[in-house]
Write an enzyme that holds these catalytic residues in place. Structure first.
Site, PDB file in Angstrom:
ATOM      1  N   HIS A 195     -11.668  -4.895  -6.450  1.00 56.91           N
ATOM      2  CA  HIS A 195     -10.679  -5.938  -6.157  1.00 56.91           C
ATOM      3  C   HIS A 195     -11.320  -7.280  -5.841  1.00 56.91           C
ATOM      4  CE1 HIS A 195     -11.154  -4.775  -1.768  1.00 56.91           C
ATOM      5  NE2 HIS A 195     -10.981  -6.068  -1.621  1.00 56.91           N
TER       6      HIS A 195
ATOM      7  N   GLY B 175      -2.039  15.080 -13.348  1.00 52.75           N
ATOM      8  CA  GLY B 175      -0.892  14.770 -14.190  1.00 52.75           C
ATOM      9  C   GLY B 175       0.428  14.801 -13.473  1.00 52.75           C
TER      10      GLY B 175
ATOM     11  N   ASP C  89     -12.127   1.681  -6.458  1.00 51.79           N
ATOM     12  CA  ASP C  89     -12.276   0.278  -6.070  1.00 51.79           C
ATOM     13  C   ASP C  89     -13.747  -0.128  -5.986  1.00 51.79           C
ATOM     14  OD1 ASP C  89     -11.438  -2.280  -5.478  1.00 51.79           O
ATOM     15  OD2 ASP C  89     -11.244  -1.910  -3.330  1.00 51.79           O
TER      16      ASP C  89
ATOM     17  N   SER D 233     -15.230  -7.401   1.987  1.00 54.97           N
ATOM     18  CA  SER D 233     -15.121  -6.368   0.959  1.00 54.97           C
ATOM     19  C   SER D 233     -16.328  -6.365   0.038  1.00 54.97           C
ATOM     20  CB  SER D 233     -13.868  -6.588   0.114  1.00 54.97           C
ATOM     21  OG  SER D 233     -12.825  -5.761   0.541  1.00 54.97           O
TER      22      SER D 233
ATOM     23  N   GLY E 170     -13.127 -11.080   3.025  1.00 58.28           N
ATOM     24  CA  GLY E 170     -14.426 -11.569   2.581  1.00 58.28           C
ATOM     25  C   GLY E 170     -15.533 -10.561   2.788  1.00 58.28           C
TER      26      GLY E 170
END
Length: 343
Positions: free
Chosen positions: A86, A249, A116, A193, A191
């Site tokens: 992200h 699924g 991520d 991350s 900031g």
């Protein structure tokens, strides 16, 4: 700040602030790659917090994008940077700032939204690769967070590891990354991350991911992707640009009191199946919309986040026993997991 669908949670990602000037410090010296160093200090001596910061800070970078900034960790000495997906989302080119004040261009080479995580290739070599711990930390041990909160580069905060295997309630509807996380009370802010969470031996134990802000009534609640997960995904991304994830699924949902009343359920624990993929593993095993998943391989499932965390521990091709409640009946169905289809 990038907010998730959970109003009380914020990813500690890019912040739209002017890029401050990088702090000057000593130039980093070359260092072995993580694979060469991993585990070399598992039994090493504990360092003081200033020594930890001095040791690891050269391996932590600031990543500037069109939308703001985040942090990253030097993964290979050849300029490969590990960060959050992200942080770089929507960008192919970024700018990478190092602790010695140098800034270079970087290219986003691979991303994995499921965990991520992302890789950025910086145009610089002979960098100090960080050392990643090969196992989970212990609750109560030291945690030092290094990154660029709110654009303040080379910032360090400290605390302890507060918990393991944390899932953020309500996150399953918007993100599959907010499960099986490390919790820490070391301050994490926008900031941070993609930056480092470090133990007392100077090893990376996690990649900063998210926090619950004080406005939600929280005090020092931050979360990080565990180092074993981060390195496993990074190696897969290096190999072929993709990471494998077990796929059942189905779309899980939370059981609200209203849903429990409507379906005559005795409680709200479990994950209700909202839909199943045609021809997918769940459908092939006989799982239907409206079923309630209560356990996977004997591990209780209390929420959709628990289900996603349980899948994180499995590999494509694994055959797992899934306990399902359908009306008044309970049964265990064998589901053969597959690799997640390309989006």
């Amino acid at each position: 700040m990038i907010a998730t669908a959970v109003s009380a949670l914020a990813l500690a990602g890019c912040v739209g602030l002017p890029a401050p000037t990088a702090t000057e410090s000593a130039a980093p010296s070359p260092s072995p790659t993580p694979s060469a160093r991993a585990g070399s200090a598992e039994q090493g001596e504990e360092m003081s917090i200033p020594d930890i910061v001095r040791s690891v800070q050269p391996s932590v970078v600031t990543i500037f994008t069109d939308g703001g900034l985040g942090s990253g960790v030097v993964y290979h000495e050849d300029g490969l940077i590990l960060t959050n997906e992200h942080v770089v989302r929507g960008n192919t080119g970024v700018e990478v700032a190092f602790a010695d004040g140098r800034r270079v261009d970087g290219t986003v080479t691979a991303t994995d939204p499921i965990t991520d995580l992302a890789l950025v290739q910086a145009e610089r070599e002979d960098l100090p690769a960080a050392e990643f711990a090969s196992s989970l930390p212990v609750i109560g041990e030291l945690a030092v967070v290094i990154g660029s909160p709110l654009g303040f580069e080379n910032t360090a905060t400290s605390g302890i590891v507060s918990g393991l295997h944390r899932e953020i309630p309500g996150s399953a509807s918007s993100s599959q990354s907010l499960v099986d996380l490390i919790q820490t009370d070391a301050a994490i802010s926008p900031g941070n991350s993609g930056g480092a969470v470090v133990n007392g031996r100077g090893q990376i134990i996690g990649i900063s991911e998210a926090y619950i802000p004080p406005s939600a009534g929280a005090v020092a609640l931050g979360f990080a992707i565990p180092s074993p997960t981060a390195t496993e995904v990074a190696e897969e991304l290096i190999e072929d640009g993709t990471a494998d994830h077990a796929f059942m699924g189905l779309v899980p949902g939370a059981i609200t009191p209203q849903i429990a009343e409507q379906l005559s359920l005795s409680d709200t624990t479990g994950a209700i199946v909202l839909s199943v993929s045609n021809g997918g593993p769940a459908a092939a095993a006989g799982i239907r919309p409206g079923d309630v998943v209560t356990a996977i391989e004997g591990e209780d499932i209390g929420s959709p986040e628990d289900l996603l965390a349980a899948l994180r521990q499995q590999d494509p091709g694994d055959r797992v026993g899934v306990d399902v409640r359908r009306g008044d009946e309970e049964q265990t169905l064998d589901v053969t997991l597959t690799d997640r289809p390309a989006a």
